[in-house]
Enzyme design. Structure first.
Site, mmCIF file in Angstrom:
data_model
loop_
_atom_site.group_PDB
_atom_site.id
_atom_site.type_symbol
_atom_site.label_atom_id
_atom_site.label_comp_id
_atom_site.label_asym_id
_atom_site.label_seq_id
_atom_site.Cartn_x
_atom_site.Cartn_y
_atom_site.Cartn_z
ATOM 1 N N ASP A 131 0.855 -1.195 0.000
ATOM 2 C CA ASP A 131 0.000 0.000 0.000
ATOM 3 C C ASP A 131 0.891 1.246 0.000
ATOM 4 O OD1 ASP A 131 -1.914 1.943 0.333
ATOM 5 O OD2 ASP A 131 -2.249 1.521 2.465
ATOM 6 N N ASP A 133 0.439 4.029 -1.737
ATOM 7 C CA ASP A 133 -0.260 5.321 -1.791
ATOM 8 C C ASP A 133 -1.048 5.604 -0.505
ATOM 9 O OD1 ASP A 133 -2.348 3.574 -2.021
ATOM 10 O OD2 ASP A 133 -3.041 4.275 -3.984
ATOM 11 N N ASP A 135 -3.667 4.320 1.143
ATOM 12 C CA ASP A 135 -5.132 4.427 1.225
ATOM 13 C C ASP A 135 -5.744 3.209 1.914
ATOM 14 O OD1 ASP A 135 -4.763 2.455 -0.647
ATOM 15 O OD2 ASP A 135 -6.058 3.348 -2.181
ATOM 16 N N GLU A 139 -2.159 -1.612 -3.881
ATOM 17 C CA GLU A 139 -2.395 -1.369 -5.308
ATOM 18 C C GLU A 139 -1.380 -2.150 -6.144
ATOM 19 O OE1 GLU A 139 0.283 2.001 -3.823
ATOM 20 O OE2 GLU A 139 -1.479 0.936 -3.090
ATOM 21 N N CYS A 655 0.778 14.428 38.998
ATOM 22 C CA CYS A 655 1.727 13.339 39.292
ATOM 23 C C CYS A 655 1.010 12.055 39.676
ATOM 24 C CB CYS A 655 2.644 13.721 40.452
ATOM 25 S SG CYS A 655 3.434 15.315 40.268
#
Length: 673
Positions: A131, A133, A135, A139, A655
């Site tokens: 992957d 790109d 997304d 691809e 704290c």
């Protein structure tokens, strides 16, 4: 078998012809084959002609000029040292060695060839895909998959360190072994697909190999799913001791799915980038190494560990249950109920008497386009809470990471009250969309305490929240959360920096004295604090206390200047909260009254240490002053009594609590560090 050494993208290659014989070659789609017709010619040959199959494109290249060749073989060319052929094919072969190129050699005038050379070609398609790109989908053959770039237009795949524990009965994180027990574990990994297309079988002597470099072998692991239809088995094929894996060529159109996991975070000696290669290897003869004739490479960046600033919405608030903090716990519970987050109490069997949950851990997260989850950074402090992160937090989709120094001594500055992060800022045109990490250190040249180098290196190496070193060694405990915090402004994208200020405290007390409230008493109603009545007049007349606090204000101003410069803040971005410190025997500062800046920030709701300041008209003038500063901004102030359970042990509300927050909506790979 040795894995191939050459890792460059072999997109052009030379095939040697020999007159009187036929040469077989495998051609990978997208590449070019060159062959030298001149050196393959028999003695006496002066010209040559070409015949080739329809599926092969042949060009004669002479002196840099290319001329495409028709298939009929009638045309002749003069042989010269600059004559070469360039071959390419557009489709994968359906049968091995089914495409041919024949070179006929002729004497000066002869009509019949004196000899010929033949080339038999098998065209296959090989593509290692990820992957690139970003997304969330793999691809096909992205041209930028072998490199990695930052920014909104950037390309390159992303890998998560598989540092959660999807299998509850395992002792450590998933990336600590070479096994996969569940589909959930695979979901933390990035997918990689090897696509091949070609005849049913390759000519003899070729094989396809996946491999990684030795230097990446401890940083990445690759799994393959065997028998996807008959009860799956997950096979570990690359990583650690395994540098290469021979892939079975199946013929036809095939897609082999692999799962890739990160094994370690970016660090001082590791940029975060790893590469995986596939090579087509050619066998020549027994005892001779295989040679790569084609290589495809994909690159991943391992996702950095990201801290979450106070401006992000809270998800869970953590607090320890102690023998002596019942009232504190109740007040924190009431505060949390006003927000939409949950309270998680760490009980005594787990905290073993250690109340400082802020100091033991820091919550952050990691993210890739397909997945993200929270990851806790465990401090090298290792108090009695040291088992808490592994036993209570590490689990499905909750990761764990730690950095322990080998030789350095761990000091109070290694506790994570000394590790904060600013909201997003832009400094001199440079954007920090995820903010900047802030750590406390010693005064330059003083040789004082400093956060251990392994933790500083780790934070620096994440790249996305460039750290700023502040000066906190002037404090007894030495944490940045003792003098600063950030608050969101509800409904706006803005924030304010809150800073402890001794001069603001003296100014307020002088105003009250001037208005006739010099005898207003501090710590009213607290039996155990001191038998002495502490009034505004007494504080203002105490010369040594005044001098000490002038010095402490200089330390605060030193930090103020660094913060203004490194975060591009102006005075209007800073709100001063009154504070007083007293000097210990080492000339370091501890809070005189509960230090209000050490607060818990839950959206618009602030849980502030109750200061027990001078009572003016039945109200604490410090509380009234702070409300007047913060409530007009839309914030709600709740003052929490931490004096006996935290303040007297040199800590306050911040704290003793910890907050896990939602991640940024901004994607880290869209920034340019």
């Amino acid at each position: 078998m040795q894995p191939p050494i050459r890792e460059n993208m072999l997109r052009e290659r030379t095939v040697r012809l020999q007159y009187g014989s036929r040469v077989e070659a495998v051609y990978v789609l997208g590449t070019q084959l060159w062959t030298d017709v001149y050196s393959a010619a028999p003695a006496g040959a002066k010209t040559f002609s070409l015949k080739h199959s329809e599926g092969v494109k042949v060009e004669v290249v002479r002196d840099g000029e290319a001329e495409e060749v028709v298939t009929n073989g009638k045309q002749r060319w003069a042989l010269s040292p600059s004559s070469t052929l360039r071959l390419s094919m557009a489709q994968a072969s359906t049968e091995a060695s089914s495409d041919k190129v024949t070179v006929n050699y002729y004497e000066e005038e002869g009509s019949a060839p004196i000899d010929q050379a033949g080339l038999f070609l098998t065209a296959i398609e090989i593509s290692l895909d990820v992957d690139a790109d970003r997304d969330g989908e793999v691809e096909k053959n992205n041209p930028k998959k072998a490199s990695w770039t930052w920014g909104p237009e950037g390309q390159g795949a992303i890998l998560l360190v598989n540092c959660d524990r999807d299998t509850p009965w395992l002792p450590k994180e998933d990336c600590s072994d070479e096994k996969v027990y569940s589909k959930q574990d695979l979901q933390d990994m990035s997918q990689m697909i090897l696509r091949t297309k070609g005849p049913d079988r390759l000519p003899a002597g070729y094989e396809i190999v996946l491999y990684i470099s030795m230097s990446d072998s401890d940083k990445v692991g690759v799994f393959y799913v065997e028998n996807p239809f008959f009860g799956q088995r997950y096979i570990h094929i690359l990583g650690r001791q395994k540098l290469y894996h021979v892939v079975k060529y199946t013929g036809g159109s095939a897609e082999l799915l692999f799962f890739v996991e990160g094994l370690c975070f970016p660090d001082e000696s590791f940029s975060g980038l790893v590469s995986i290669h596939v090579s087509l290897l050619e066998y020549m003869a027994e005892g001779i190494p295989l040679t790569p004739i084609f290589t495809d490479t994909v690159m991943f960046r391992i996702a950095p560990w990201i801290m979450t600033p106070n401006i992000l919405p809270p998800v869970s608030v953590f607090v320890c249950c102690m023998k002596d903090n019942y009232l504190f716990l109740k007040e924190v519970k009431n505060l949390v109920e006003k927000t939409n987050c949950e309270l998680k109490v760490c009980f005594q069997y787990m905290n073993r008497g250690d109340r400082w949950i802020q100091d033991e851990i820091e919550f952050g997260y990691i993210e890739a386009p397909h997945k993200g989850f929270p990851v806790v950074l465990d401090s090298p402090r290792d108090g009695n809470l040291k088992d808490f992160p592994i036993k209570q937090l590490l689990g499905p989709d909750f990761g764990y990471v730690t950095r322990e120094p080998l030789f350095e001594t761990v000091t109070s500055l290694d506790s994570f009250g000394n590790l904060e992060v600013s909201p997003p800022v832009t400094v001199n045109g440079k954007e920090y969309p995820l903010g900047r990490i802030l750590i406390g250190s010693s005064f330059p040249l003083s040789g004082g305490r400093r956060m251990t180098k392994v933790v500083r290196d780790f934070l620096q190496a994440q790249q996305v929240q460039a750290p700023v070193e502040l000066y906190s060694d002037w404090l007894t405990v030495g944490h940045v959360d003792e003098f600063m915090t950030f608050i969101p402004i509800p409904g706006k994208k803005e924030f304010r920096l809150l800073m402890a200020s001794t001069s603001a405290c003296y100014q307020l007390f002088r105003e009250k004295q001037k208005a006739g409230h010099g005898e207003a008493v501090m710590f009213k109603g607290l039996g155990g604090m001191s038998s002495k009545r502490i009034t505004i007049n007494k504080i203002l007349s105490n010369e040594s206390l005044t001098q000490e606090n002038q010095y402490f204000q200089r330390c605060l101003d030193w930090n103020r200047d660094i913060l203004k410069r490194e975060l591009a803040l102006t005075e209007k971005d800073i709100i001063d909260l009154p504070a007083l410190f007293k000097m210990d025997e080492n000339h370091q500062a501890r809070a005189f009254f509960p230090n209000m800046v050490n607060m818990i920030v839950l959206d618009k709701d602030l849980g502030i240490p109750k200061p027990f300041g001078p009572q003016v008209e039945e109200e604490c003038c410090l509380e009234t002053h702070v409300r007047g500063l913060l409530e007009p901004l839309g914030l709600a102030c709740t003052f929490i009594d931490d004096i006996s359970a935290y303040h007297k042990f040199l800590g306050e509300v911040h704290c003793g609590t910890n907050v896990r927050r939602k991640p940024f909506t901004f994607k880290w790979w869209h920034m340019v560090p």
